[in-house]
Write a protein that holds these residues in place. Sequence first.
Motif, PDB file in Angstrom:
ATOM      1  N   ALA A  28       0.828  -1.210   0.000  1.00  0.00           N
ATOM      2  CA  ALA A  28       0.000   0.000   0.000  1.00  0.00           C
ATOM      3  C   ALA A  28       0.863   1.261   0.000  1.00  0.00           C
ATOM      4  CB  ALA A  28      -0.918  -0.020   1.219  1.00  0.00           C
ATOM      5  N   HIS A  29       1.945   1.209   0.752  1.00  0.00           N
ATOM      6  CA  HIS A  29       2.826   2.378   0.790  1.00  0.00           C
ATOM      7  C   HIS A  29       3.467   2.628  -0.569  1.00  0.00           C
ATOM      8  CE1 HIS A  29       5.672   5.302   2.326  1.00  0.00           C
ATOM      9  NE2 HIS A  29       6.670   4.593   1.769  1.00  0.00           N
ATOM     10  N   GLU A  30       3.912   1.562  -1.210  1.00  0.00           N
ATOM     11  CA  GLU A  30       4.568   1.720  -2.510  1.00  0.00           C
ATOM     12  C   GLU A  30       3.576   2.126  -3.599  1.00  0.00           C
ATOM     13  OE1 GLU A  30       7.733   1.683  -3.138  1.00  0.00           O
ATOM     14  OE2 GLU A  30       8.262   1.226  -1.052  1.00  0.00           O
ATOM     15  N   MET A  31       2.315   1.682  -3.489  1.00  0.00           N
ATOM     16  CA  MET A  31       1.353   1.982  -4.541  1.00  0.00           C
ATOM     17  C   MET A  31       0.634   3.307  -4.332  1.00  0.00           C
ATOM     18  SD  MET A  31      -0.408  -1.741  -5.214  1.00  0.00           S
ATOM     19  CE  MET A  31      -1.529  -1.032  -6.422  1.00  0.00           C
ATOM     20  N   SER A  32       0.640   3.795  -3.088  1.00  0.00           N
ATOM     21  CA  SER A  32      -0.134   5.018  -2.822  1.00  0.00           C
ATOM     22  C   SER A  32       0.384   6.216  -3.615  1.00  0.00           C
ATOM     23  CB  SER A  32      -0.099   5.327  -1.326  1.00  0.00           C
ATOM     24  OG  SER A  32       1.242   5.534  -0.885  1.00  0.00           O
ATOM     25  N   GLN A  33       1.694   6.344  -3.747  1.00  0.00           N
ATOM     26  CA  GLN A  33       2.232   7.504  -4.484  1.00  0.00           C
ATOM     27  C   GLN A  33       1.864   7.452  -5.963  1.00  0.00           C
ATOM     28  OE1 GLN A  33       6.407   8.050  -3.949  1.00  0.00           O
ATOM     29  NE2 GLN A  33       6.483   9.993  -5.068  1.00  0.00           N
ATOM     30  N   ILE A  67      -0.538  10.250  -7.818  1.00  0.00           N
ATOM     31  CA  ILE A  67      -0.081  10.998  -9.002  1.00  0.00           C
ATOM     32  C   ILE A  67      -1.058  10.812 -10.148  1.00  0.00           C
ATOM     33  CG2 ILE A  67       1.732  11.133 -10.735  1.00  0.00           C
ATOM     34  CD1 ILE A  67       3.730  10.453  -8.517  1.00  0.00           C
ATOM     35  N   ILE A  68      -1.541   9.554 -10.343  1.00  0.00           N
ATOM     36  CA  ILE A  68      -2.513   9.307 -11.408  1.00  0.00           C
ATOM     37  C   ILE A  68      -3.777  10.131 -11.175  1.00  0.00           C
ATOM     38  CG2 ILE A  68      -4.021   7.562 -12.427  1.00  0.00           C
ATOM     39  CD1 ILE A  68      -1.787   5.525 -11.874  1.00  0.00           C
ATOM     40  N   GLY A  69      -4.259  10.150  -9.933  1.00  0.00           N
ATOM     41  CA  GLY A  69      -5.456  10.915  -9.626  1.00  0.00           C
ATOM     42  C   GLY A  69      -5.254  12.403  -9.812  1.00  0.00           C
ATOM     43  N   LEU A  70      -4.066  12.891  -9.388  1.00  0.00           N
ATOM     44  CA  LEU A  70      -3.788  14.318  -9.540  1.00  0.00           C
ATOM     45  C   LEU A  70      -3.779  14.724 -11.017  1.00  0.00           C
ATOM     46  CD1 LEU A  70      -2.991  17.026  -8.254  1.00  0.00           C
ATOM     47  CD2 LEU A  70      -0.608  16.252  -8.339  1.00  0.00           C
ATOM     48  N   TRP A  71      -3.056  13.982 -11.844  1.00  0.00           N
ATOM     49  CA  TRP A  71      -2.965  14.326 -13.264  1.00  0.00           C
ATOM     50  C   TRP A  71      -4.292  14.093 -13.985  1.00  0.00           C
ATOM     51  CZ3 TRP A  71       0.529  17.116 -15.707  1.00  0.00           C
ATOM     52  CH2 TRP A  71       1.787  17.286 -15.101  1.00  0.00           C
ATOM     53  N   ALA A 101     -14.159   9.923 -19.645  1.00  0.00           N
ATOM     54  CA  ALA A 101     -13.044   8.999 -19.431  1.00  0.00           C
ATOM     55  C   ALA A 101     -12.225   9.421 -18.206  1.00  0.00           C
ATOM     56  CB  ALA A 101     -12.178   8.939 -20.674  1.00  0.00           C
ATOM     57  N   MET A 102     -11.991  10.729 -18.075  1.00  0.00           N
ATOM     58  CA  MET A 102     -11.232  11.204 -16.921  1.00  0.00           C
ATOM     59  C   MET A 102     -11.995  10.959 -15.604  1.00  0.00           C
ATOM     60  SD  MET A 102      -8.280  12.278 -17.815  1.00  0.00           S
ATOM     61  CE  MET A 102      -8.292  10.879 -18.937  1.00  0.00           C
ATOM     62  N   GLU A 103     -13.319  11.080 -15.663  1.00  0.00           N
ATOM     63  CA  GLU A 103     -14.106  10.818 -14.455  1.00  0.00           C
ATOM     64  C   GLU A 103     -14.036   9.334 -14.054  1.00  0.00           C
ATOM     65  OE1 GLU A 103     -17.976  12.189 -15.348  1.00  0.00           O
ATOM     66  OE2 GLU A 103     -17.496  14.329 -15.047  1.00  0.00           O
ATOM     67  N   VAL A 104     -14.033   8.464 -15.051  1.00  0.00           N
ATOM     68  CA  VAL A 104     -13.883   7.021 -14.754  1.00  0.00           C
ATOM     69  C   VAL A 104     -12.522   6.758 -14.133  1.00  0.00           C
ATOM     70  CG1 VAL A 104     -13.711   4.721 -15.771  1.00  0.00           C
ATOM     71  CG2 VAL A 104     -15.521   6.281 -16.514  1.00  0.00           C
ATOM     72  N   VAL A 105     -11.472   7.392 -14.684  1.00  0.00           N
ATOM     73  CA  VAL A 105     -10.139   7.208 -14.130  1.00  0.00           C
ATOM     74  C   VAL A 105     -10.092   7.713 -12.697  1.00  0.00           C
ATOM     75  CG1 VAL A 105      -7.736   7.914 -14.333  1.00  0.00           C
ATOM     76  CG2 VAL A 105      -9.021   7.258 -16.374  1.00  0.00           C
ATOM     77  N   ARG A 160      -9.891   6.681  -6.861  1.00  0.00           N
ATOM     78  CA  ARG A 160     -10.391   6.800  -5.485  1.00  0.00           C
ATOM     79  C   ARG A 160     -10.698   5.421  -4.899  1.00  0.00           C
ATOM     80  NH1 ARG A 160     -12.874  11.514  -7.672  1.00  0.00           N
ATOM     81  NH2 ARG A 160     -14.709  10.301  -8.280  1.00  0.00           N
ATOM     82  N   ARG A 161     -11.257   4.553  -5.686  1.00  0.00           N
ATOM     83  CA  ARG A 161     -11.548   3.189  -5.201  1.00  0.00           C
ATOM     84  C   ARG A 161     -10.265   2.448  -4.852  1.00  0.00           C
ATOM     85  NH1 ARG A 161     -14.493  -1.713  -8.592  1.00  0.00           N
ATOM     86  NH2 ARG A 161     -14.516  -3.211  -6.846  1.00  0.00           N
ATOM     87  N   LEU A 162      -9.250   2.625  -5.719  1.00  0.00           N
ATOM     88  CA  LEU A 162      -7.969   1.983  -5.432  1.00  0.00           C
ATOM     89  C   LEU A 162      -7.335   2.571  -4.187  1.00  0.00           C
ATOM     90  CD1 LEU A 162      -5.824  -0.035  -6.268  1.00  0.00           C
ATOM     91  CD2 LEU A 162      -4.859   1.700  -7.798  1.00  0.00           C
ATOM     92  N   GLY A 163      -7.494   3.887  -3.982  1.00  0.00           N
ATOM     93  CA  GLY A 163      -6.974   4.487  -2.753  1.00  0.00           C
ATOM     94  C   GLY A 163      -7.666   3.946  -1.514  1.00  0.00           C
ATOM     95  N   ALA A 164      -8.983   3.758  -1.585  1.00  0.00           N
ATOM     96  CA  ALA A 164      -9.711   3.180  -0.439  1.00  0.00           C
ATOM     97  C   ALA A 164      -9.246   1.754  -0.163  1.00  0.00           C
ATOM     98  CB  ALA A 164     -11.211   3.224  -0.718  1.00  0.00           C
TER      99      ALA A 164
END
Length: 522
Positions: free
Chosen positions: A291-296, A300-304, A322-326, A331-335
């Motif tokens: 989780a720590h390695e994937m969170s960054q 970044i993906i969410g920010l961009w 498409a951007m809304e789906v991403v 967000r789901r992956l972050g949860a």
Amino acid sequence: MPSLAALFDTEATAPYGACFGWRSDLAWLHAASDLLIGLACLALPVALLLAARRRPLAAWSLNLAALLVLAAGIAQALAAWTSWTPDHGVATIAKACTALLAVLTAGLLWPVLPQLLARRPAAALAQANQGLMREIETRRESELRARRGETRLAGIFEHLGDALFVLRDAPGGLVFETVNPAFCRMVGAVRGRIEGVPPPQVLSPDAAAELDVECAACLATGLARDWESTTTGPEGLRHYHAVLVPLPAEADGEARLLGSLREVTELRRLQADLVETARRATIGAMCAGVAHEMSQPVNIIGLWADRARALLEPGMTRPRRAMEVVLDQTRRLGALLERMRDLARDAPADAEAFNAAAAVEAAVEVAKRAWALDGIEMTLEPHAGAPVRGRPAQLERAVLHLLENARDAVLQRRRREPEAPARIAVSVASGAAPGSVTIAVRDTGGGVPGTVAREILEPFVTTKDPGQGTGLGLPLTVGIVRGMGGRLSWANWAEGRPEAGAVFRLILPLIEGEAATASAAA
């Protein structure tokens, strides 16, 4: 040959006095001697008859000896009588009878003579009697000690915590000869309904069959048997350790076996918990690292993606979608990554004493409001206070995880079987072990499928449809309960009936003292 009458003819014979020349001194001396011998012989039969009454062993010989002495006395008296009167025929017959009795007495007296000689004197008999009295006293003391030992063993048998029983190999098969109260409590029956009854009428079919196999092996080899068995009941899987020992043979010739039965469920659970704790610590550390390695990268993906959506023209509908789906999947992956971090945070540092029943009630109220439109009947059984130690919010979260799984199972079954009952029942009650409380969530969702039953508590294992579950709800619940010093167990119930489902139990230790009183009052 002279006739019998000639034998008693006194005219042809002379008295013995004529042989003495009628000397008075010789005649009277001869007569007096015969008379004294005759009187003495006549007195002896009385003594012999009295001795025969007190010595039954030699009664016949003593009676004949008495007759012999009596006959000898009569013969001596007749000898004295013939000194003056020539009745030699009568005297001769008396002597002949005396001779016959003498032969008979000797024939009977010789066989019993060794027994008569073996009779001890009075002093030896008194000494032997004292020895017998001492032996009797010693035996009485031994019997008293044996009775005391038997009473002590009976007390141990009755009050021992282990379930003890004695099986007797009767002609019709094995039966329970006796059991102790602990065995009665274990099988849930009174002693009168167990003793004299074969095992299949007391135990479950599987347990009775297993006991029959072990008893046959014990009787065949004469060696002790030692094994473990498991049963599934309302409280889940139960472990028992059993021992069978052959007992010494008794007078009736029927073989007996002494058995002991001890429940080792808590011991096996403790051993499993130690292994599970180490395994979960490894999984938690691995998940926390991932989780720590994937969170960054996810951030970044969410920010961009958010920045790219902001730069899109208002008319660019498809790129914006498409951007809304991403962003949604990010967000789901972050949860999901946050829940993976929770696997490494089983034990809260700020534990406090609180009422578990109040936390359960709060979780049920939240679920009722959130799922009011699902048409599921949700009930909370009446309960008393249950003071535990931990964090109330985490316990609410654990109960909500169980309620959510129960809701999903009920709804999934309803889609398959529209007429199936839709109920979820929650209870807070005293645990099977003293000093514990059990929080049970029971549903009518059909139960856990056998394909995932063994791994249902493992991370990332789920019975939901793809995309509807992460498989971390139960592992997180396990982590919360372990952090509070408890455990999670589950079982399917009412299988094959319309209300079939699963029941999940949170078993937590109660706390004592002032904190418990304060939390229960709250």
